[in-house]
Design an enzyme around this catalytic site. Structure first.
Site: not given
Ligand code: ADP
Ligand code: ADP
Ligand code: ZN
Length: 216
Positions: A13, A88, A127, A161, A172
């Site tokens: 995302k 969420r 990541r 992170r 998660r």
């Molecule tokens: P999210 O915001 O949904 O948690 P991220 O955009 O941070 O996910 O992506 C998670 C990890 O996977 C990052 O290290 C990113 O560089 C990698 N990543 C994202 N999209 C892809 C993909 N299509 N294929 C392989 N690795 C990816």
């Molecule tokens: P990822 O894309 O890897 O799931 P995020 O960066 O979106 O992680 O979220 C990290 C953490 O922040 C979540 O595990 C949760 O604790 C909190 N968080 C983020 N967005 C929300 C939301 N909309 N509602 C509740 N908690 C949230």
């Protein structure tokens, strides 16, 4: 154009949102980033959120939606936004709908990024991000072009992170499946859901999202 990016942790995302921001000039509203900033600044809401985030639990709906609603009132959001990490659960989706109605705004499209749990664990395990500008990387799938130097800002500092540990990731994912995935049906019923294959490589996923958005 107002977009929601829906998908499990690690689906891509943040990666895709940043690309859409560059190509379409929308603002990126990531609740994870907003909460991490609040934690870093030790605001009351940050202090409340910190422990929950460390365990991979959701922060209170009211706290999160208050932050989102305030952010949507800033002028740049009028030009279009991408929500990443929110809503969420169904309550947040309802609260978001009400807040947008009040502001005379609406969501045009919800893009669901679909990926397997095994791949997500691998992605989150590798990541890391630039410590200066926040650009995202992956140990295996997306290394900086010059080893050890950020592509965007030239910084040599990188960060992982704190909540990207195996135990937290499992929690998660569990929460995603039980609480967030029902939003797929929620937005399918509204008739604005598009699905993309998040298992493809980063460029391909970006292309699929572009096509999904173009059709709106
Ligand atoms: P999210 O915001 O949904 O948690 P991220 O955009 O941070 O996910 O992506 C998670 C990890 O996977 C990052 O290290 C990113 O560089 C990698 N990543 C994202 N999209 C892809 C993909 N299509 N294929 C392989 N690795 C990816
Ligand atoms: P990822 O894309 O890897 O799931 P995020 O960066 O979106 O992680 O979220 C990290 C953490 O922040 C979540 O595990 C949760 O604790 C909190 N968080 C983020 N967005 C929300 C939301 N909309 N509602 C509740 N908690 C949230
Ligand atoms: Zn950087």
């Amino acid at each position: 154009m107002n977009i929601i990016l829906l998908g499990p942790p690690g689906a891509g995302k943040g990666t895709q949102a940043k690309r859409i921001v560059e190509s379409m000039g929308l603002v990126h509203l990531s609740t994870g980033d907003m909460l991490r900033t609040a934690v870093k600044n030790k605001t009351p809401c940050g202090l409340e959120a910190e422990k929950l985030m460390d365990r991979g639990e959701l922060v209170s709906d009211f706290v999160v939606m208050e932050i989102v609603s305030e952010r949507l009132d800033e002028r740049d959001a009028r030009g279009g936004f991408i929500l990443d990490g929110v809503p969420r659960n169904v309550i947040q989706a309802q609260m978001l709908g009400e807040a947008l109605d009040e502001k005379g705004m609406s969501i045009d499209v919800v893009v669901e990024i679909i990926a397997d749990d095994d791949a997500l664990v691998e992605r989150i395990g590798g990541r890391f991000a630039c410590g200066e500008c926040g650009k995202g990387y992956h140990k295996e799938f997306k290394r900086p072009e010059v080893e050890g130097v950020c592509d965007r800002c030239g910084s040599t500092k990188f960060a992982v992170r704190e909540d990207d540990t195996p135990a937290t990731v499992r929690n998660r994912l569990k929460i995603y499946h039980s609480q967030t995935e029902p939003l797929v049906q929620f937005y399918e019923k509204v008739g604005i859901l598009k699905k993309v294959d998040g298992m493809a490589d980063i460029d391909e996923v970006a292309e699929q999202i572009e096509n999904a958005i173009k059709g709106v």
